[in-house]
Design a protein around this motif. Structure first.
Motif, short mmCIF file in Angstrom:
data_model
loop_
_atom_site.label_atom_id
_atom_site.label_comp_id
_atom_site.label_asym_id
_atom_site.label_seq_id
_atom_site.Cartn_x
_atom_site.Cartn_y
_atom_site.Cartn_z
N UNK A 1 2.45 14.72 -0.58
CA UNK A 1 1.22 13.94 -0.73
C UNK A 1 1.39 12.60 -0.03
N UNK A 2 0.28 11.91 0.07
CA UNK A 2 0.29 10.62 0.78
C UNK A 2 1.23 9.63 0.12
N UNK A 3 1.33 9.73 -1.18
CA UNK A 3 2.16 8.74 -1.87
C UNK A 3 3.63 8.93 -1.54
N UNK A 4 4.00 10.11 -1.07
CA UNK A 4 5.40 10.35 -0.74
C UNK A 4 5.74 9.93 0.68
N UNK A 5 4.74 9.54 1.43
CA UNK A 5 5.03 9.22 2.82
C UNK A 5 5.74 7.88 2.92
N UNK A 6 6.21 7.61 4.13
CA UNK A 6 6.99 6.40 4.34
C UNK A 6 6.14 5.16 4.09
N UNK A 7 4.92 5.22 4.52
CA UNK A 7 4.00 4.10 4.27
C UNK A 7 2.94 4.61 3.32
N UNK A 8 3.08 4.25 2.09
CA UNK A 8 2.12 4.75 1.11
C UNK A 8 0.78 4.04 1.31
N UNK A 9 -0.30 4.70 0.96
CA UNK A 9 -1.61 4.09 1.20
C UNK A 9 -1.77 2.75 0.51
N UNK A 10 -1.22 2.62 -0.69
CA UNK A 10 -1.40 1.35 -1.41
C UNK A 10 -0.76 0.21 -0.63
N UNK A 11 0.47 0.43 -0.20
CA UNK A 11 1.16 -0.61 0.58
C UNK A 11 0.39 -0.91 1.85
N UNK A 12 -0.04 0.14 2.51
CA UNK A 12 -0.75 -0.07 3.76
C UNK A 12 -2.01 -0.90 3.54
N UNK A 13 -2.82 -0.52 2.59
CA UNK A 13 -4.07 -1.24 2.38
C UNK A 13 -3.80 -2.70 2.01
N UNK A 14 -2.83 -2.91 1.13
CA UNK A 14 -2.54 -4.29 0.74
C UNK A 14 -2.10 -5.11 1.93
#
Lengths: 679, 325
Positions: free
Chosen positions: B62-75
């Motif tokens: 899932x996206x949360x397991x990727x190197x750049x998680x969506x939360x970090x990216x958006x922040x």
């Protein structure tokens, strides 16, 4: 000079607007539409033959029927046409309303586009801009579709659904697909020939080019017209159109009508055409820059008023001439008294005077004028061609006694005729129509000259005058005949500038250069006379300033000091200058320029004609009212003489400080006139 | 109109702000919300080829397991330009040398009787507001593209686990247009259908480019030659690597990432150049009438009024030439 009620912005005239539209723009659009029809809806042109590979997966996509398409071509066309057109119309409407509300009728800094008269119709800025932008949009759509079709036919690439509709019969080849995977023969066995044909036209996607063109065009339009006051309105409109165009192109991919490359190439082509058209065909949606100087200045109002009445012919005729004379203003010694005379000009002069005589009595208001013209020596419409007559009409009396007599006579009559408003200006109304009609017909040369002479960023009231009497101007400038009144007529209207120029000239030359100076000064004494006369009503009417004494100077202070003109030789009036007379007058000269303006102002301030004279049309009356300061000039009209360009006097009245410039103007003016006569 | 030297009275700025900008902003945010968090817009069901090797990459989780998680990216991508703009504006305002030029560019707006909107406040609100608007707009673009195209991610067939027996898939060139043969997790399959413009790539490049444009056009350091390029290239490189990371994790095709880059770049360039005008002040409105005057005056006060004819003829000549259409 404009009365406030005059329209701030009067339309310009254009001879070329409608013909250019009918014979250039429309044929271009029509031909592009016709060729588009042949390319799009007929199979006159076959796409190029291109081979394909056996079982090419990229060409084996399912075929979406034309009826099942998400965005059929017809819908795309109507959307790509209607959405930007409606947006542009709404945008132009809002822009027009805002401008007219904020800055008055389009006179604001943003409203740089004026109305145009053409073919009897007035096209205002809203209409012109809308037609221009929407027209370019339509043309751009056609051009984009044309380009797309041509490229599609030329490349002949296969659509993703080609193999699906083609249903190639591989057994026809004779060789197996493994041996020869690239097939160039036509082995299609599909029943739908139309689908096969359309499957061979794909390379720039039609949907992508058209939608990209429409979106980029209307985005550039919004980008140009929406101000920076709102930061987000512009981007949201632009983004909305961009998303619409992008979706329109992307559905082509998802429905397997085109490859992705086709759509991207289509986006590029459409955007490129739109950017080119927006930059170079409609100039970033701004008004043409050449019109800008015309619009903002107050003076051009008059300029447009001039053109209001179908004056194009004058411009057309004499553009060339006037451009010839763009040289710097020079001294007037060389030419201003040419001897060659124009028969036509004389004829019209005569006619004009007759008109004045005939016309004047009709109008009660014109009474002053009539009387004045009768007091002046020559009014009786003599045949000017006859030298003898000309001599006869030479007014012997240039001496002070005569002039004084004239003045007193005139003053008396003025007082009798109209105690409250002795200014001659109201009398113009009646005289105008005749002269105008009469002379417009046969005197194109005169008109032309006049147009040249009058043209320019002159004060507003100049133009109505031009309109009214398009034949009269040049005669003002005719060389001295020995007709004193004629010369007077020529000089008095622009008295301030003319006088200044002449006296400056005289000052330059000193007393030594008597002949030339005398020639140059030939008009001056007469001018003085007229000034003296014209001063009289001013005194009676509004008890004009005492400083106008300076006008009176030579002729009334000292009869001996007046210049006497011996008009034996009609072309070369011999002027005897009494010692110091002109110079004495010149001492007061710097003032005089202003004083005359003031005189004119007092005239202007005077009452206006209350009603229409029988011979004058409504428009004439209107113009007459607008043209208040031309009062001084009116005197000449009464004498049947040529049109005084009231510009000079009015310039005075309007802006005193520019007097030097006007003196130069006068000098230049004369020189040009002379040159023309020499020719 | 002018209250002080650098003060302008405007009663329309607050209503304009509330009724135009805020409404547009709210609409944009609402649309982005519908795209992101609801299934109002159904993704287009795209077909695929049997055994398509391009779509059979391993599933990276899932996206949360990727190197750049969506939360970090958006922040990060929301906070970085905001912080840069904030710091830049405040330091510009408090450093004396830049403050004068700033105030010369921008006027203090006096609205009502009490409220002073000084240049600092106006610039911060403008730049950050436009940045936020662009962020949401980019998100809408990306979502619209993904929903409309329904392009399949590289791991689609892995998560779809198609039941080929139900379809006619004997040959490799067979195209399966009906998406009901998937047997995998529906939620994951739904996500696997959204690929075409890469959202990570578009958002990151947009925010990086916006910050870069701000830095290049406002910060003027004479002493340090390298600070500006390092900052700019650093942010751009980060955005670039974010996009590449998507490809290397098999979450997007290369074309998706490139399309996302192009999209984000276009939005950032448009906003930076056409909307906030390279982060300059708004000198446009006062200077316009002046130029008009300068253009209009010579006609009246020009000493060579004596050549009225040439002026008239020239004007009419040019007018008749230009007024065609």
């Amino acid at each position: 000079m404009l009365t406030p009620k005059e329209k701030n912005k009067t339309p310009k005239d254009s001879m070329t607007l409608l013909p250019c539209f009918y014979f250039v723009e429309l044929p271009i659009v029509a031909s592009s539409i016709v060729s588009l029809y042949f390319l799009e809806l007929t199979d006159l042109f076959k796409p190029a033959k291109v081979g394909f590979q056996c079982y090419d997966r990229a060409l084996s996509m399912p075929y979406v029927e034309t009826s099942e398409e998400l965005i059929p071509l017809l819908m795309l066309l109507s959307l790509a046409f209607a959405a930007p057109a409606a947006s542009i119309m709404v945008g132009e409407g809002v822009l027009y309303c805002l401008q007219s509300r904020l800055w008055g009728r389009g006179g604001g800094p943003g409203g740089t586009e004026g109305s145009i008269n053409a073919g009897g119709c007035s096209f205002n800025a809203f209409l012109r801009r809308t037609v221009r932008f929407v027209g370019v949009h339509v043309f751009g759509l056609c051009a984009t579709a044309l380009v797309t079709d041509v490229i599609q036919l030329a490349t002949g690439y296969h659509a993703p659904f080609f193999l699906t509709v083609c249903k190639p019969n591989y057994t026809l080849l004779g060789t197996s697909c493994e041996a020869n995977p690239y097939i160039t023969q036509d082995i299609c066995s599909g029943p739908d020939a139309h689908a096969i044909l359309s499957a061979r036209k794909t390379f720039p996607s039609q949907h992508a080019t058209l939608s990209a063109f429409a979106a980029v065009y209307v985005s550039m339009y919004f980008n140009a017209i929406i101000s920076d006051c709102t930061k987000l309105l512009k981007p949201i409109l632009v983004f909305a159109f961009a998303i619409a165009a992008g979706v329109c192109g992307l559905t082509q991919i998802t429905q397997y009508r085109s490859h992705a490359v086709d759509v991207y190439a289509g986006f590029l082509i459409g955007a490129g055409i739109a950017a080119y058209l927006a930059c170079h065909a409609v100039g970033h949606f701004q008004a043409p820059p050449a019109e800008r100087p015309v619009a903002p200045a107050p003076a051009p109002d008059a300029l447009r008023a001039l053109t209001q009445r179908g004056h194009d012919s004058v411009y057309q005729q004499h553009k060339a001439v006037s451009t010839d004379e763009l040289g710097p203003p020079g001294r007037l010694e060389g030419a201003p008294r040419p001897t060659a005379r124009d028969k036509g000009a004389l004829g019209s002069l005569k006619r004009a005077s007759v008109d004045a005589d005939l016309l004047a009595p009709r109008s009660p208001l014109g009474k002053d004028m009539v009387t004045f013209s009768h007091t002046l020596p020559r009014v009786s419409a003599p045949s000017l061609d006859d030298p003898a007559r000309r001599h006869m009409t030479v007014p012997a009396p240039l001496d002070a006694s005569r002039s004084r007599q004239l003045v007193s006579e005139w003053k008396q009559k003025a007082l009798d005729g109209r105690p409250d408003a002795p200014q001659p200006s109201p009398g113009r109304g009646p005289t105008e129509p005749m002269t105008e009609e009469d002379e417009e017909e046969d005197e194109e040369d005169e008109e032309a000259e006049e147009a040249e002479a009058e043209g320019g960023p002159a004060p507003p009231s100049l133009y109505p005058t031009v309109q009214a009497r398009p034949g009269l101007g040049p005669r003002v400038l005719l060389p001295p005949l020995g007709h004193i009144p004629e010369e007077v007529a020529g000089l008095s209207p622009k008295s301030s500038a003319a006088v200044r120029a002449k006296w400056l000239l005289l000052a330059d030359k000193g007393g030594a250069a008597v002949p030339a100076a005398a020639r140059a000064a030939g008009g001056t004494p007469r001018l003085l006379q007229v000034i003296a006369m014209s001063k009289a009503p001013g005194d009676t009417a509004s008890s004009s300033s005492a400083s106008s004494d300076s006008y009176r100077s030579p002729s009334e202070r000292d009869s001996a000091s007046i210049v006497t003109v011996d008009a034996h030789a009609p072309h070369h009036p011999v002027v005897h200058l009494s010692a110091g007379a002109p110079w004495e007058w010149r001492a007061a000269e710097p003032d005089s320029a202003f004083e005359l303006g003031e005189l004119a102002r007092t005239f202007r301030g005077g009452p206006r004609p209350r009603g229409l004279s029988p011979g004058s049309s409504l428009s004439d009356l209107e113009q007459d009212e607008l043209r208040g300061p031309g009062a001084v000039a009116t005197v000449n009209l009464a004498t049947g003489e040529g049109l005084p360009p009231p510009g000079a006097a009015e310039r005075k009245a309007g802006g005193g400080p520019g007097s030097e410039g006007e003196a130069e103007a006068e000098a230049y003016f004369r020189k040009m006139q002379a040159r023309r006569f020499n020719d | 109109m002018a209250v002080g030297n650098n003060t302008r009275r405007s009663y329309s700025i607050i209503p304009c702000f509330i009724f135009v900008e805020l409404v547009i902003m709210a609409g944009t945010v609402l649309l982005a919300y519908y795209f992101e968090c609801t299934d109002t817009f159904q993704v287009h069901i795209q077909g695929f080829f049997c055994q398509d090797a391009d779509l059979m990459k391993p599933y990276p989780g899932t996206e949360e397991e990727s190197f750049i998680t969506p939360l970090v990216l958006y922040c990060v991508l929301a906070a970085t330009p905001t912080a840069i703009i904030f710091i830049g504006e405040i330091s510009m305002y408090f450093i004396k040398s830049t403050r004068e030029s700033l105030i010369a560019q921008e006027k203090t707006i006096l609205t009502g009787e009490c409220c002073y909107l000084n240049p600092l406040l106006r610039r911060i609100i403008r730049f950050i507001g436009v940045f936020a608007f662009g962020l949401f707009a980019t998100d809408i673009f990306v979502n619209a593209g993904q929903v409309v195209t329904g392009h399949l991610t590289p791991y689609f067939l892995t998560v779809c686990k198609p039941n080929y027996t139900s379809a006619d898939c004997r040959a490799h060139h067979e195209f399966i247009n009906n998406g009901n043969i998937c047997t995998g997790d529906l939620e994951v399959i739904e996500k696997a259908r959204r690929s075409f413009p890469s959202k990570h790539a578009a958002l990151s490049i947009y925010s990086a480019l916006y910050a870069t444009m701000y830095i290049t056009s406002t910060i003027r350091t004479k002493s340090s030659r390298l600070a500006k390029p390092v900052l700019c290239l650093g942010t751009l490189c980060t955005a670039f690597l974010t996009g590449l990371n998507r490809v290397s994790e098999y979450r997007n095709h290369c074309s998706d990432v490139i399309a996302g880059f192009i999209l984000g770049t276009a939005v950032a360039l448009f906003l930076g150049m056409c909307v906030v005008h390279n982060f300059k002040g708004t000198q446009g409105s006062p200077s316009k009438p002046k130029t008009e005057d300068a253009r209009g005056m010579p006609l009246m006060a020009f000493p060579r009024i004596e050549s009225p004819l040439e002026t008239l003829s020239a004007q009419n000549h040019s007018a008749s030439m230009t007024e065609v259409t």
